[in-house]
Every structure is written in structure tokens, then in C-alpha cells.
Design a protein around this motif. Structure first.
Motif, PDB file in Angstrom:
ATOM      1  N   VAL A 130      40.028  -7.108 -14.433  1.00 53.05           N
ATOM      2  CA  VAL A 130      39.528  -6.753 -15.760  1.00 53.05           C
ATOM      3  C   VAL A 130      38.173  -6.067 -15.637  1.00 53.05           C
ATOM      4  O   VAL A 130      37.897  -5.058 -16.282  1.00 53.05           O
ATOM      5  CB  VAL A 130      39.421  -8.007 -16.639  1.00 53.05           C
ATOM      6  CG1 VAL A 130      38.590  -7.726 -17.870  1.00 53.05           C
ATOM      7  CG2 VAL A 130      40.812  -8.467 -17.056  1.00 53.05           C
ATOM      8  N   LEU A 178      32.971  -6.422 -20.767  1.00 51.94           N
ATOM      9  CA  LEU A 178      33.947  -6.029 -21.788  1.00 51.94           C
ATOM     10  C   LEU A 178      33.294  -5.436 -23.015  1.00 51.94           C
ATOM     11  O   LEU A 178      33.787  -4.472 -23.601  1.00 51.94           O
ATOM     12  CB  LEU A 178      34.706  -7.264 -22.246  1.00 51.94           C
ATOM     13  CG  LEU A 178      35.988  -7.516 -21.539  1.00 51.94           C
ATOM     14  CD1 LEU A 178      36.637  -8.735 -22.136  1.00 51.94           C
ATOM     15  CD2 LEU A 178      36.855  -6.312 -21.728  1.00 51.94           C
ATOM     16  N   VAL A 179      32.190  -6.063 -23.428  1.00 50.17           N
ATOM     17  CA  VAL A 179      31.511  -5.566 -24.605  1.00 50.17           C
ATOM     18  C   VAL A 179      30.994  -4.161 -24.336  1.00 50.17           C
ATOM     19  O   VAL A 179      31.044  -3.271 -25.179  1.00 50.17           O
ATOM     20  CB  VAL A 179      30.349  -6.508 -24.982  1.00 50.17           C
ATOM     21  CG1 VAL A 179      29.474  -5.883 -26.047  1.00 50.17           C
ATOM     22  CG2 VAL A 179      30.907  -7.833 -25.456  1.00 50.17           C
ATOM     23  N   TRP A 180      30.565  -3.981 -23.094  1.00 52.02           N
ATOM     24  CA  TRP A 180      29.978  -2.700 -22.715  1.00 52.02           C
ATOM     25  C   TRP A 180      31.069  -1.664 -22.428  1.00 52.02           C
ATOM     26  O   TRP A 180      31.051  -0.550 -22.944  1.00 52.02           O
ATOM     27  CB  TRP A 180      29.072  -2.942 -21.510  1.00 52.02           C
ATOM     28  CG  TRP A 180      28.492  -1.724 -20.861  1.00 52.02           C
ATOM     29  CD1 TRP A 180      27.944  -0.641 -21.491  1.00 52.02           C
ATOM     30  CD2 TRP A 180      28.413  -1.465 -19.463  1.00 52.02           C
ATOM     31  NE1 TRP A 180      27.524   0.273 -20.560  1.00 52.02           N
ATOM     32  CE2 TRP A 180      27.792  -0.204 -19.314  1.00 52.02           C
ATOM     33  CE3 TRP A 180      28.776  -2.178 -18.322  1.00 52.02           C
ATOM     34  CZ2 TRP A 180      27.556   0.357 -18.062  1.00 52.02           C
ATOM     35  CZ3 TRP A 180      28.534  -1.621 -17.082  1.00 52.02           C
ATOM     36  CH2 TRP A 180      27.927  -0.360 -16.955  1.00 52.02           C
ATOM     37  N   VAL A 183      40.050 -11.762 -13.335  1.00 57.97           N
ATOM     38  CA  VAL A 183      38.692 -11.421 -13.768  1.00 57.97           C
ATOM     39  C   VAL A 183      38.216 -10.180 -13.020  1.00 57.97           C
ATOM     40  O   VAL A 183      37.648  -9.255 -13.608  1.00 57.97           O
ATOM     41  CB  VAL A 183      37.740 -12.611 -13.541  1.00 57.97           C
ATOM     42  CG1 VAL A 183      36.304 -12.201 -13.823  1.00 57.97           C
ATOM     43  CG2 VAL A 183      38.128 -13.781 -14.423  1.00 57.97           C
ATOM     44  N   ARG A 188      38.780  -6.485 -28.246  1.00 58.94           N
ATOM     45  CA  ARG A 188      38.271  -5.173 -27.826  1.00 58.94           C
ATOM     46  C   ARG A 188      39.245  -4.500 -26.875  1.00 58.94           C
ATOM     47  O   ARG A 188      39.113  -3.329 -26.565  1.00 58.94           O
ATOM     48  CB  ARG A 188      36.908  -5.320 -27.162  1.00 58.94           C
ATOM     49  CG  ARG A 188      35.814  -5.769 -28.124  1.00 58.94           C
ATOM     50  CD  ARG A 188      34.502  -5.922 -27.413  1.00 58.94           C
ATOM     51  NE  ARG A 188      34.061  -4.701 -26.761  1.00 58.94           N
ATOM     52  CZ  ARG A 188      33.464  -3.695 -27.379  1.00 58.94           C
ATOM     53  NH1 ARG A 188      33.246  -3.772 -28.658  1.00 58.94           N
ATOM     54  NH2 ARG A 188      33.088  -2.625 -26.712  1.00 58.94           N
ATOM     55  N   MET A 215      32.157 -11.237 -17.211  1.00 58.05           N
ATOM     56  CA  MET A 215      33.314 -10.472 -17.673  1.00 58.05           C
ATOM     57  C   MET A 215      33.171 -10.114 -19.145  1.00 58.05           C
ATOM     58  O   MET A 215      33.424  -8.977 -19.545  1.00 58.05           O
ATOM     59  CB  MET A 215      34.578 -11.285 -17.450  1.00 58.05           C
ATOM     60  CG  MET A 215      35.829 -10.584 -17.914  1.00 58.05           C
ATOM     61  SD  MET A 215      37.256 -11.668 -17.861  1.00 58.05           S
ATOM     62  CE  MET A 215      36.922 -12.721 -19.250  1.00 58.05           C
ATOM     63  N   ALA A 216      32.762 -11.093 -19.955  1.00 58.73           N
ATOM     64  CA  ALA A 216      32.613 -10.831 -21.389  1.00 58.73           C
ATOM     65  C   ALA A 216      31.580  -9.739 -21.613  1.00 58.73           C
ATOM     66  O   ALA A 216      31.775  -8.836 -22.436  1.00 58.73           O
ATOM     67  CB  ALA A 216      32.207 -12.111 -22.114  1.00 58.73           C
ATOM     68  N   MET A 260      37.610 -20.441 -18.537  1.00 64.84           N
ATOM     69  CA  MET A 260      36.171 -20.676 -18.636  1.00 64.84           C
ATOM     70  C   MET A 260      35.892 -21.987 -19.360  1.00 64.84           C
ATOM     71  O   MET A 260      35.084 -22.805 -18.897  1.00 64.84           O
ATOM     72  CB  MET A 260      35.527 -19.520 -19.392  1.00 64.84           C
ATOM     73  CG  MET A 260      34.100 -19.757 -19.784  1.00 64.84           C
ATOM     74  SD  MET A 260      33.399 -18.283 -20.512  1.00 64.84           S
ATOM     75  CE  MET A 260      33.131 -18.860 -22.155  1.00 64.84           C
ATOM     76  N   PRO A 275      35.143  -1.717 -22.458  1.00 64.36           N
ATOM     77  CA  PRO A 275      36.372  -2.502 -22.666  1.00 64.36           C
ATOM     78  C   PRO A 275      37.465  -2.223 -21.638  1.00 64.36           C
ATOM     79  O   PRO A 275      38.343  -3.041 -21.453  1.00 64.36           O
ATOM     80  CB  PRO A 275      36.832  -2.073 -24.064  1.00 64.36           C
ATOM     81  CG  PRO A 275      35.629  -1.532 -24.719  1.00 64.36           C
ATOM     82  CD  PRO A 275      34.775  -0.960 -23.641  1.00 64.36           C
ATOM     83  N   ARG A 276      37.441  -1.093 -20.975  1.00 63.46           N
ATOM     84  CA  ARG A 276      38.506  -0.787 -20.027  1.00 63.46           C
ATOM     85  C   ARG A 276      38.089  -0.999 -18.578  1.00 63.46           C
ATOM     86  O   ARG A 276      38.769  -0.569 -17.657  1.00 63.46           O
ATOM     87  CB  ARG A 276      38.997   0.648 -20.214  1.00 63.46           C
ATOM     88  CG  ARG A 276      39.479   0.905 -21.629  1.00 63.46           C
ATOM     89  CD  ARG A 276      39.808   2.359 -21.838  1.00 63.46           C
ATOM     90  NE  ARG A 276      40.870   2.775 -20.943  1.00 63.46           N
ATOM     91  CZ  ARG A 276      42.154   2.613 -21.227  1.00 63.46           C
ATOM     92  NH1 ARG A 276      42.502   2.056 -22.342  1.00 63.46           N
ATOM     93  NH2 ARG A 276      43.073   3.024 -20.390  1.00 63.46           N
ATOM     94  N   GLY A 277      36.962  -1.673 -18.384  1.00 64.56           N
ATOM     95  CA  GLY A 277      36.538  -1.967 -17.024  1.00 64.56           C
ATOM     96  C   GLY A 277      35.592  -0.910 -16.486  1.00 64.56           C
ATOM     97  O   GLY A 277      35.387   0.136 -17.097  1.00 64.56           O
ATOM     98  N   TYR A 289      32.760 -15.620 -16.003  1.00 59.76           N
ATOM     99  CA  TYR A 289      33.427 -15.305 -17.262  1.00 59.76           C
ATOM    100  C   TYR A 289      32.448 -14.686 -18.246  1.00 59.76           C
ATOM    101  O   TYR A 289      32.800 -13.800 -19.031  1.00 59.76           O
ATOM    102  CB  TYR A 289      34.078 -16.566 -17.837  1.00 59.76           C
ATOM    103  CG  TYR A 289      35.061 -17.181 -16.878  1.00 59.76           C
ATOM    104  CD1 TYR A 289      36.303 -16.593 -16.687  1.00 59.76           C
ATOM    105  CD2 TYR A 289      34.728 -18.301 -16.129  1.00 59.76           C
ATOM    106  CE1 TYR A 289      37.201 -17.136 -15.788  1.00 59.76           C
ATOM    107  CE2 TYR A 289      35.628 -18.850 -15.228  1.00 59.76           C
ATOM    108  CZ  TYR A 289      36.868 -18.267 -15.062  1.00 59.76           C
ATOM    109  OH  TYR A 289      37.744 -18.788 -14.164  1.00 59.76           O
ATOM    110  N   GLY A 347      38.810  -2.577 -13.743  1.00 58.52           N
ATOM    111  CA  GLY A 347      39.684  -1.603 -14.393  1.00 58.52           C
ATOM    112  C   GLY A 347      41.048  -1.617 -13.729  1.00 58.52           C
ATOM    113  O   GLY A 347      41.135  -1.531 -12.510  1.00 58.52           O
ATOM    114  N   HIS A 406      45.192  -6.048 -20.384  1.00 58.95           N
ATOM    115  CA  HIS A 406      43.833  -6.589 -20.408  1.00 58.95           C
ATOM    116  C   HIS A 406      43.755  -7.815 -21.298  1.00 58.95           C
ATOM    117  O   HIS A 406      43.154  -8.819 -20.951  1.00 58.95           O
ATOM    118  CB  HIS A 406      42.859  -5.538 -20.958  1.00 58.95           C
ATOM    119  CG  HIS A 406      42.430  -4.536 -19.938  1.00 58.95           C
ATOM    120  ND1 HIS A 406      42.991  -3.302 -19.835  1.00 58.95           N
ATOM    121  CD2 HIS A 406      41.495  -4.604 -18.979  1.00 58.95           C
ATOM    122  CE1 HIS A 406      42.410  -2.642 -18.851  1.00 58.95           C
ATOM    123  NE2 HIS A 406      41.489  -3.403 -18.312  1.00 58.95           N
TER     124      HIS A 406
END
Lengths: 304, 249, 330
Positions: free
Chosen positions: A231, A292-294, A228, C125, A288-289, C141, A296-298, A285, A234, C130
């Protein structure tokens, strides 16, 4: 307020452990492009060897080098015997082979040390608490862990920012072709980097020994938190590992401590408690999600 | 210039300090074979990538059939009718030749959320597969995994896949690269056969191939258009001879 | 042609063996074979669904057990409410518990597929390493989420009072249950075999082989991959629902990532991208586990190196060995 500071320190301590785990792993991902599930095993080996040496000799100071040496050695052997043959293979092969390694190491520790968890005593002089603020006693050992972690972070920063070897490694992590161009012995460099990562994981393991129960499979729960962190930060980025580790450490610790209190303000207490327990265990988590949405590559992608 | 299919105007692209494409302008006429040549490092592939949409230019316009496509994504340009083959062969190695070609066909036939019917029995594949394979002489090889093809055959497959959906403009990026004389002759024959049915932008090293196939040639040096004209004009151009052809012969 | 027939022989032989297993169990007086057989069928179902991801569309999910667990919990929670006679949901609509298999099994598939839709949309995504780590993290989770659900047993899980009811058959009879599992696996295999040779299947195989090239053709593979992820999630959910019925017990342990890893191992052992291979892989893995466990409790210490050797040397898997040649697809 004192409670907040105490929990901040606890979060910092978890963050430090995660940083030690993820710094090595993110380099392995970044430079060798290999996904290594067995990184948690080095953590476990560090903890077991440390606990054993400490129990036999009664000296925590001997336990640390023994744990570091064992983890680094096993790391080097794993790299030379197995992982080296998988660098060119697909990620799926790497996942499966390192999954096999986990099975092997977990079962091996059961055979050697048995099913009973080992417990490690906090070394004598560190076994007390000091009052860091008026009315806030805090265990010295935990402060020492934080101190060691900060020291290692500083040492890594010096290694990567100021030495030639470090610059080569960093160049390799963000651009793999660079390494060949720099005329470095790639095999040796890979073994060293991998072994360094294992050593840091071993350090995290031996330091966790007095806080947690040392048992087979302990590496996997920390491994997943480490994923986590990576991710979020990055892949291949040390800076990202620092940011991710602190973020995850703080969010997890503070979430568990304060979510029940906060939710009780708006909900009746039994509903609040059960919801808070669910939310707190999922907080990192969800974090993390969201990241990711913001991005995606960390937060700090190394391969821009 | 009503017959222009592609008009590139003052195209610029730089990577850091390197000006890879420098104020480049040229026009491709419909149904021509237009060759883009230049020494190594002239920025040919950078131009191709900007035309196909794999890279966006820093400035300048690309008109395709009068529509400005310079900001469109690769798949949008593919739908507008630009087909492309790659310098490094780019096929699905694990799939058979027929499956490769069918994928290209499916890509041009609406959505593919059809779950139960075998793809070989779907109308567009039934209609076009045999024709598309025959066009590049691969009908006898249809059931082989693509990884078993020779280098030249992989090129043929790639060109065939780029031609599915009847693109109006076909960009061939160094199709002869890495091929022996036999393969080159075979592919030249294929390209000559296509002549007149669609427009081809040919990026090529091999001067014999270029001068035997092309209607018009653009010479690219340091990302700039040094000269554009018929093969004869280019051969006679003293600047080009000095900068480029001189080295070759 | 001879290769094709060899493949047909292997599949046909396997199907016959599975069909007559209950008879064998009865004749040899080994009823234990039946429950082992059911377990193999259920794990095979989950492994086949994972093969859609690993072997065809190139999505390396290390969190597939999450959907097995969700399917199992649908059965568990549904029965819990049915037994307590309390509704699961009172708003926005009334959803009461049920122990009717005709309702609960499809529900398990739907819920797992829906979870796969959400998790998949987020995971897709990303790509590569990753993706592997994120699927693992999401599964974990859910694992912690179910541990924290005190109402449904938390860490200890839920015991079922009985297997689901099913009109016409009696699932408490192990033979009936075995044939339900066999039917489920057979139908899912039939469906997936059609799926991977359809236009949709062609696209996802292309995406698994060379995603960049697919983009070059003008196909953006994300939505195709997402649908595949959802289908695989639904298949795993069905496996989970059957597993809950078989063991009459559900726990967060079903979502633990070691199960995800073991499913992966089954796919690889059997043969990646072969659909029938994972059935063989599940059988081999579970039989090996049973066999090794008879001699040593530390069977994993042998399984680990075997796995590593299989990865390094035997890429085609058992199905490739048996069916020979180009057993991938047809």
C-alpha cells in the motif's frame, strides 16, 4: 550510537524479508489484478519444508533449495488449479477463495507437523558473531540474510531492467493490455510470475526459520506487514516494494527500540513505557495512514 | 449569436505527441440537433469528454449559456444542465429499470441522506418516475433488472437517464452503435420526438441518421473543424466529400 | 408473486424457529442449544452489518472484526472501571465505568461507529485492492493496540465479573439473554431492510454496482459510502458488546483478521446482498464448525476447500437456494 547502527541493521533485515514477500505479491497484484491472501502460506511452507529438511539432513544448504522448490511448486499448483479461474472474478471472490486456501494450508501444516513449533538451528559457520565495528558484535547469520536479500534485489533488477522476459512482465504490471499485444503466452507467463512470487516468499520463510519459531499461521502476520508495504509503495511497482519494505522495516524496528527512550524524556517512566509500547506497535500503520492522506495510490503508483 | 447555447473556442488537447483536439471552434444553437461527425480517429469522443468534464482541455474555452465551464468538473457540469449518454452503455446492470431511472431522478433532487422512507415513495420519484420511463417507452419494463434489457432498450434507458433533470443540452455519444435497424429506427423516432424541447449534440457514425435528424452538422477531421453547416451545405462541401463522404459512398 | 411468498415463508419460518428455540432447548433438555443460539444470533448481527458493505455498497472490508472488538472492549473496559470504582476519564469530562446495559450497549454502538468514521474516512481515499488491504491493516493496528494495553489485560484480555445489568430482565439467565440478542438482531434487520430500499440505499447500491456511472450522474458517493461504513461499524459494535456479555470475556483475538474473514464467509455462504442470507450463513457456519469439530479437530482443512467451491460455484448462497429466484432485494 552503536545501538543505533545495530538497530538500523535489524531494521534492514526486516525490510529485506518484507521486500522478498512484497516483490512477488505486488507483481501478482499488478499483472493478474488478483488479490491473493494466501501469499503468506508460501512463506510458511518455505519455513516448514526448510526446517524439516535441515533437521533430517543437518544441512542448511540442502534446506534452501528444498524450501524454494516446495514453495514454487505449491505456488504453481495453486495458480493452475484455483487462482486462474478467479482472474476475471470480483475481488471479493478472490479474497474469499484465498481465505479458504489459508484455512486449508494452516490446518494442513498442523496435521503434518503438529502444534509444537519447529525450531531451526542457525547453520554452523554462520552461528557466530563478528565485530563489524569496534565494540559492536553482530550475528553473521543476520548479515548473511541481508546479503542474500540484496543479491536477490539486484537479480530482480537485472531480470526486469535487462531481459526481454522481465520487460514484458514489467510492461504487464503497469498496463495489462500490453501483454496480449506483445504476443506472449499469457497462461504460462502468469504461472511463472506467480510461481516466482511464491519462490521468493519461500526464500523469506526459510531464512526466517532460524530467527523465528516455525509454526502454523506464521504467514499471516508477515502477510499483513507485506500489505502495508505494498500500500505504501504502490501496487505493481517493484521500486515501491523496495522503498516500502525498507521504510516499514526501519520504522517498525527503530520505533520499538527507541520510542520508550524518547518518551521517557518527556513523560514519567511508567506512562512513557505503556504509551511507547502502544505507539511502537502501531507506528507502521500510522505511517501508512499518513502516506495515504498524502498519496492515496502509494509512493510509486504503477498505473499512473 | 444570442441563441448560442454552447460556444467552443480554440479548444486543444493532446496526448503526448498526438494532437487529439486541434484549435477546435464551433457553436451549437439552442434547440438544434447538432451533429458532430468525422472518420474514425477524428477525435470525436475526446471532444465529448471535454464537453462533459470527464477530461479537461489543455487550452481553449467552452462557454455554456455564457458561462465558462472548461475547468469545471463533470458533476458540476451535470448540475448546470448538461446531460450525457456514453458510447458504451453505462447503466446499473444489477438494478431494475425503475431503480436506474430513480437514481437519475435522485441525483437531481438535492441530497439523498434519507434513510427510512422507501425510495419509490419519495416525492421526486413519485412525481417523475412514471413520466421519465414513459418518455423513453420503458414503462412496461420498469421492474426488470436492467441486465435483462435488449441492447436497444439499454440505450433508451440511458438516454432517458440523461434526460432526467431536464438538461438544456443533451450529448448523445454514438447512440446507434451496435444496434440493429429496428433499434435505430426506434431511437431515431425518440430523438425526433425530443426535437425542439432541448438542444442535442449528436455524435454519430450512421450518415443516414445524421442527415435525417440534424439541423446543423460539424465535420471533425484530425481534431479540427473542417466544416459546419446545414446537412445540405455539408453534402455539397467538396472538401468534406473528398476527405470523408467520398469514402463512405 | 410465488417467489415473493417463498421468500416470506423462508424468513417467517426462520423467525419462528428462532423464537421457539428456547422452548425446544428446555423440552429436549439441551440448555447448550441456548448458548449456541445466542452465538449464532450475535454473529448473524455482525454478518448482516458486513453485508451492507460487501453486498450493497461494494466496499470489501477485511477489517470488520475491529468494530466487533471495539464494541466488546467498551463493555469490558466500562465494567473494569465500574468494578475498580475508578473513572475511565477524569478530563475533559468525568466518565466513570458502568455495568448498566442501557448505557453500555448504546455506548458500544457509538464508539464503534465513531471509530468507523475515522477509519472509513481514511480508507475511502482509496478503492479496489487498496481498500481491502487498508481495512485489514487498520484492524490489525487496533489488534496490536489492544495487545499493548497492559492495563486492560493486554494479550490475555479482560474477564467480565458478570453480564451487564438491564432493568426488567436478568441477563445472567441464558433465556433472557437469548431474547435480548434476538431483539437486537430483529431491530437491526428491520432497520437495514428499510435502509437499503430508501433513497440512501438506492445510492449505495448504485455505488456498489457502478461507481463511475454514479459520478456521471453527478453524485459523489464517498460520503454515502462513509455513512454506510459508520452504520455497519455501529452494528458490528453492538454485536461485539453482546458477544462480550455472552462469553463474559473480551480479548484482542476478537479483532483478529481471521474473525473478519469468517464474517465474510458467513455473508457469502448465506447470500451476498440479501440481509437475511447472512443470518442463515452465520447459522450454517457455526453449525458446520460445531459439527465438523465433533469428528475432527482439523475441521478447517475441510472448511477451506468447501469455501473455495462455494465461491466458484454457488454465488447466490444458501438464501438464494432456499428462497429461489431473484431473492436479492424486493
Amino acid at each position: 550510537m552503536l545501538l543505533v547502527i545495530e538497530q538500523l541493521l535489524n531494521g534492514l533485515q526486516l525490510g529485506i524479508t518484507l521486500f522478498l514477500m512484497s516483490a512477488g505479491l505486488t507483481l501478482v497484484f499488478g499483472i493478474m489484478q488478483v488479490i491473493n491472501l494466501a501469499h503468506g502460506s508460501f512463506y510458511m511452507i518455505g519455513a516448514y519444508v526448510g526446517a524439516t529438511v535441515a533437521a533430517k539432513t543437518g544441512s542448511f544448504l540442502l534446506a534452501i533449495p528444498a524450501a524454494l522448490g516446495a514453495a514454487a511448486l505449491v505456488g504453481a499448483v495453486v495458480e493452475i488449479v484455483i487462482l486462474r479461474h478467479l482472474y476475471k472474478r470480483e475481488h471479493l471472490d478472490q479474497v474469499l477463495a484465498t481465505f479458504g486456501l489459508i484455512m486449508f494450508f494452516n490446518e494442513l501444516t498442523l496435521m503434518i507437523w503438529g502444534r509444537q513449533p519447529l525450531f531451526m538451528d542457525v547453520p554452523g559457520p554462520l552461528a557466530q558473531s563478528i565485530e563489524i565495528l569496534p565494540g559492536l558484535p553482530y550475528p553473521v547469520y543476520r548479515l548473511a540474510v541481508i546479503g542474500v536479500g540484496l543479491f536477490v534485489a539486484l537479480a530482480l533488477w537485472l531480470l526486469f531492467a535487462k531481459t526481454r522476459a522481465g520487460m514484458k512482465i514489467r510492461a504487464g504490471a503497469s498496463n495489462r493490455d500490453m501483454i496480449g499485444a506483445l504476443g506472449v503466452n499469457i497462461n504460462l507467463l502468469y504461472t511463472l510470475v506467480f510461481s516466482l512470487g511464491a519462490l521468493l516468499a519461500g526464500l523469506a520463510g526459510v531464512m526466517a526459520g532460524p530467527v523465528l519459531a516455525v509454526q502454523s499461521g506464521m504467514g499471516e502476520s508477515i502477510l499483513i506487514l507485506t500489505f502495508v508495504v505494498i500500500v505504501i509503495g504502490g501496487i505493481g511497482s517493484i521500486r515501491g516494494a523496495v522503498a516500502g519494505a525498507l521504510l516499514v522495516g526501519l520504522v517498525d524496528t527503530l520505533g520499538r527500540a527507541f520510542l520508550p527512550v524518547l518518551l521517557r524524556l518527556v513523560l514519567e517512566s511508567s506512562a512513557a513505557d505503556s504509551l511507547a509500547a502502544s505507539l511502537a506497535s502501531m507506528a507502521i500503520y500510522i505511517l501508512m495512514a499518513a502516506i495515504l492522506v498524502w498519496k492515496p495510490r502509494g509512493l510509486f503508483p504503477a498505473h499512473a | 449569436m444570442t441563441d448560442a447555447i454552447l460556444t467552443v473556442t480554440t479548444l486543444c488537447k493532446s496526448f503526448g505527441a498526438v494532437q487529439a483536439t486541434n484549435d477546435l471552434s464551433f457553436t451549437v444553437r439552442r434547440n438544434d440537433i447538432h451533429a458532430l461527425i468525422g472518420p474514425n480517429g477524428a477525435g470525436k469522443t475526446t471532444v465529448v469528454n471535454q464537453l462533459s468534464g470527464d477530461m479537461l482541455p489543455d487550452s481553449g474555452t467552452i462557454l455554456f449559456n455564457g458561462v465558462n465551464i472548461s475547468r469545471k468538473k463533470a458533476y458540476q457540469r451535470a448540475r448546470l444542465g448538461i446531460g450525457r449518454s456514453f458510447q458504451i452503455t453505462h447503466i446499473f446492470e444489477n438494478l431494475t429499470v425503475a431503480e436506474n431511472m430513480s437514481l437519475a431522478i435522485c441525483a437531481h433532487s438535492g441530497h439523498n441522506f434519507r434513510f427510512l422512507q422507501h425510495f419509490r415513495r419519495s416525492p421526486p420519484v413519485l412525481r417523475e418516475l412514471a413520466k421519465a420511463l414513459a418518455r423513453v417507452d420503458l414503462l412496461p419494463r420498469a421492474e426488470l433488472p436492467a441486465s435483462h434489457l435488449s441492447h436497444g432498450e439499454k440505450r433508451q434507458l440511458e438516454v432517458g437517464m440523461a434526460m432526467v433533470g431536464n438538461p438544456e443540452l443533451l450529448i448523445l455519444d454514438e447512440p446507434m452503435a451496435g444496434m440493429g435497424p429496428g433499434g435505430t429506427a426506434e431511437l431515431s423516432k425518440l430523438i425526433r420526438r425530443l426535437k425542439g424541447t432541448l438542444t442535442i449534440l449528436l455524435i454519430e457514425h450512421d450518415m443516414d441518421v445524421v442527415f435525417s435528424l440534424a439541423d446543423r452538422v460539424t465535420v471533425l477531421v484530425y481534431g479540427e473543424n473542417m466544416a459546419t453547416g446545414t446537412p445540405d451545405e455539408i453534402r455539397r462541401n467538396t472538401k468534406v466529400r473528398a476527405a470523408y463522404l467520398g469514402e463512405e459512398s | 408473486m410465488s417467489l415473493l411468498s417463498r421468500k416470506t415463508i423462508v424468513i417467517g419460518g426462520g423467525a419462528l424457529l428462532l423464537f421457539f428455540l428456547p422452548l425446544v432447548a428446555k423440552l429436549t433438555g439441551q440448555p447448550y442449544l441456548l448458548s449456541l443460539g445466542s452465538r449464532i444470533l450475535i454473529y448473524a448481527l455482525a454478518a448482516v452489518s458486513l453485508d451492507l458493505l460487501l453486498g450493497y455498497s461494494g466496499m470489501i472490508s477485511l477489517g470488520h472484526a475491529a468494530f466487533v472488538g471495539i464494541g466488546a472492549y467498551v463493555v469490558g473496559i466500562s465494567q473494569f472501571h465500574s468494578y475498580e470504582a475508578t473513572p475511565f476519564l477524569s478530563a475533559p469530562f468525568l466518565l466513570s465505568g458502568s455495568e448498566n446495559g442501557l448505557f453500555v450497549l448504546p455506548l458500544a454502538i457509538l464508539v464503534a461507529a465513531f471509530a468507523a468514521l475515522i477509519i472509513g474516512a481514511l480508507c475511502l481515499r482509496t478503492t479496489g485492492m487498496h481498500f481491502i488491504m487498508i481495512t485489514l491493516a487498520f484492524a490489525q493496528m487496533l489488534y496490536y493496540f489492544f495487545i499493548s494495553l497492559e492495563k486492560y489485560g493486554g494479550d490475555d484480555g479482560l474477564s467480565l465479573y458478570a453480564r451487564n445489568s438491564f432493568p426488567g430482565i436478568d441477563l445472567s439467565d441464558d433465556r433472557h439473554f437469548y431474547y435480548l440478542c434476538l431483539t437486537a438482531l430483529g431491530l437491526f434487520l428491520l432497520f437495514t431492510c428499510r435502509l437499503v430500499t430508501s433513497r440512501f440505499g438506492l445510492i449505495i447500491r448504485g455505488a456498489g454496482n457502478n461507481d463511475r456511472r454514479l459520478k456521471g450522474l453527478g453524485i459523489r458517493s464517498t460520503s454515502y459510502k462513509l455513512v454506510t461504513f459508520v452504520i455497519a461499524g455501529g452494528g458490528a459494535g453492538l454485536a461485539g458488546a453482546l458477544l462480550a456479555n455472552q462469553t463474559e470475556y473480551v480479548s484482542p483475538g476478537l479483532m483478529h483478521w481471521t474473525l473478519s474473514g469468517e464474517l465474510m464467509v458467513m455473508v457469502l455462504l448465506g447470500g451476498l446482498g440479501t440481509l437475511f442470507g447472512p443470518v442463515l450463513g452465520a447459522a450454517a457456519f457455526l453449525l458446520l464448525e460445531e459439527g465438523l469439530a465433533m469428528y475432527t479437530e482439523h475441521w478447517m482443512v475441510y472448511m477451506g476447500p468447501v469455501l473455495i467451491l462455494a465461491v466458484v460455484f454457488a454465488k447466490r448462497g444458501l438464501f438464494g437456494l432456499l428462497a429461489g429466484g431473484n431473492s436479492r432485494d424486493d
